[in-house]
Design a protein around this motif. Structure first.
Motif, mmCIF file in Angstrom:
data_model
loop_
_atom_site.group_PDB
_atom_site.id
_atom_site.type_symbol
_atom_site.label_atom_id
_atom_site.label_comp_id
_atom_site.label_asym_id
_atom_site.label_seq_id
_atom_site.Cartn_x
_atom_site.Cartn_y
_atom_site.Cartn_z
ATOM 1 N N ALA A 114 0.955 -1.568 -0.215
ATOM 2 C CA ALA A 114 -0.412 -0.076 0.415
ATOM 3 C C ALA A 114 0.698 1.246 -0.122
ATOM 4 O O ALA A 114 0.166 2.354 -0.450
ATOM 5 N N SER A 115 1.987 1.684 0.665
ATOM 6 C CA SER A 115 3.184 2.265 0.667
ATOM 7 C C SER A 115 3.435 2.748 -1.204
ATOM 8 O O SER A 115 4.610 3.410 -1.157
ATOM 9 N N ASN A 116 2.853 1.866 -1.871
ATOM 10 C CA ASN A 116 4.047 1.441 -3.328
ATOM 11 C C ASN A 116 2.668 1.426 -3.768
ATOM 12 O O ASN A 116 3.288 0.402 -4.943
ATOM 13 N N ILE A 117 2.031 2.809 -4.580
ATOM 14 C CA ILE A 117 1.080 1.768 -5.192
ATOM 15 C C ILE A 117 0.958 1.897 -6.468
ATOM 16 O O ILE A 117 0.843 1.331 -6.686
ATOM 17 N N ALA A 118 2.555 2.474 -7.173
ATOM 18 C CA ALA A 118 2.772 3.218 -8.681
ATOM 19 C C ALA A 118 3.339 1.794 -8.640
ATOM 20 O O ALA A 118 3.571 1.428 -10.275
ATOM 21 N N LYS A 119 4.150 1.085 -8.504
ATOM 22 C CA LYS A 119 4.670 0.216 -8.473
ATOM 23 C C LYS A 119 3.265 -1.012 -8.838
ATOM 24 O O LYS A 119 3.469 -1.336 -10.100
ATOM 25 N N VAL A 120 2.344 -1.166 -8.457
ATOM 26 C CA VAL A 120 1.174 -1.849 -8.375
ATOM 27 C C VAL A 120 0.128 -1.607 -9.287
ATOM 28 O O VAL A 120 0.962 -2.116 -10.287
ATOM 29 N N ARG A 121 0.428 -0.571 -9.994
ATOM 30 C CA ARG A 121 -0.227 0.006 -10.840
ATOM 31 C C ARG A 121 0.920 -0.596 -11.913
ATOM 32 O O ARG A 121 0.147 -1.027 -13.435
ATOM 33 N N SER A 122 1.729 0.078 -12.539
ATOM 34 C CA SER A 122 2.901 -0.244 -13.348
ATOM 35 C C SER A 122 2.785 -1.535 -13.813
ATOM 36 O O SER A 122 2.768 -1.596 -14.407
ATOM 37 N N ASN A 123 2.680 -2.482 -12.716
ATOM 38 C CA ASN A 123 2.850 -3.991 -12.949
ATOM 39 C C ASN A 123 1.688 -5.151 -13.346
ATOM 40 O O ASN A 123 1.202 -5.706 -14.159
#
Length: 336
Positions: free
Chosen positions: A53-62
């Protein structure tokens, strides 16, 4: 897709591109399943948030990275439905419903969850979404009315809890609303990392990505652990626990030759370099076409997004209908 076929739900957390451990454990089975099953592949971005949850950009990009891997290995979007978890409201609605049919104590007793909590060092600071994962998984599975879920052996307790929830829902409804689910456990199990000391994981730096370059593959194979006591070619070597042989068992289709190599290695006279050369050639032949297809697809991300959009729209219709059926069967208030 024909609804007379068995329904399979599977998928992956969108935390990074997929690797050959995923291929050995599940992806190649999905290629086979898509021809004789109604198969749904879930891009599990909401599940990825349970510990990212502290790295939503990582989840979205993947999201796109995992979808690219699916298409690159040969998943056919006309035969398998690729859909995005966060865009299926019925999954969240069913999760909330199911949490009323399971206790915190039962969630904490789940062996898979208990081990993952220990491995991540959460202590008592467990994200609520992480603890409630079994209920969310049950929602994912039942929303599609899946009867088959391919899993690793460590995930079997999650499916057992899914069936517990299904039985409680059916009991409360007084009739069979949801079908129970069966696990299909991969025979290959989890591949160890190239260091042989842990499961293959991109975050641990011991994985070979499906998109790995020829040089990256060769370097990884050269780094693989074999038998530390096999110091000279003529020395007898140990096959069990030997990472190179584990990978040969997973990817070498010439079973007779692998058995011959094992006999020669145990006897002495077979060097690690020769073994690694064979494995390198096999992995290059496997991953080369996947890498090339992925490179082509990555130049047309609009197409990849369209595959996800169309699959998600199909899944929205199906999962919403399941939620309506379950709530009606339970007797929840409905507007006329």
């Amino acid at each position: 897709m024909s609804h007379s076929m068995p329904v399979i739900l599977t998928g992956d957390r969108t935390t990074g591109p997929l690797h050959i451990g995923h291929y050995a454990g599940s992806l190649r089975n999905r290629l086979r399943f898509q021809h004789d099953h109604e198969q749904y592949l879930l891009l599990a971005d909401m599940q990825a948030l349970t510990d990212n949850a502290s790295n939503i950009a990582k989840v979205r990009s993947n999201v796109l990275e995992v979808a690219l891997d699916y298409l690159a290995i040969g998943i056919d979007p006309t035969q398998s439905t690729v859909c995005l978890q966060s865009q299926l409201p019925a999954l969240a609605e069913l999760s909330m419903l199911y949490l009323n049919f399971v206790t915190v104590a039962r969630l904490e007793r789940n062996p898979t969850i208990r081990e993952e909590i220990r491995a991540r060092g959460f202590g008592r600071d467990i994200p609520a979404g992480f603890l409630c994962y079994p209920a969310a998984q049950a929602a994912d599975i039942t929303a599609f009315k899946a009867t088959i879920v391919p899993v690793g052996e460590d995930q079997v307790p999650i499916l057992e809890q899914t069936n517990e929830i299904i039985r409680r829902i059916n009991g409360a409804a007084g009739k069979s609303v949801l079908p129970e689910v069966s696990a299909v456990v991969s025979k290959s199990g989890r591949l160890p990392g190239i260091n042989g000391k842990a499961k293959m994981s991109k975050s641990l730096g011991n994985a070979i990505a499906l998109s790995a370059s020829p040089d990256e593959i060769s370097v990884a194979v050269k780094q693989m652990f074999t038998d530390p006591n096999h110091l000279r070619i003529e020395d007898p070597g140990q096959v069990e626990g030997n990472t190179v042989f584990t990978y040969l068992d997973a990817f070498d289709e010439d079973r007779a030759e692998v058995e011959r190599l094992k006999m020669a290695y145990r006897k002495g006279g077979l060097g690690d370099v020769r073994l690694k050369r064979r494995l390198d050639e096999i992995l290059q032949n496997l991953l080369g076409p996947i890498r090339e297809r992925r490179a082509l697809l990555s130049r047309d991300l609009d197409y990849v997004e369209q595959v996800i959009l169309e699959g998600t729209e199909r899944a929205q219709s199906l999962t919403a209908a399941t939620y309506a059926e379950v709530t009606a069967a339970l007797g929840l208030f409905r507007f006329q």
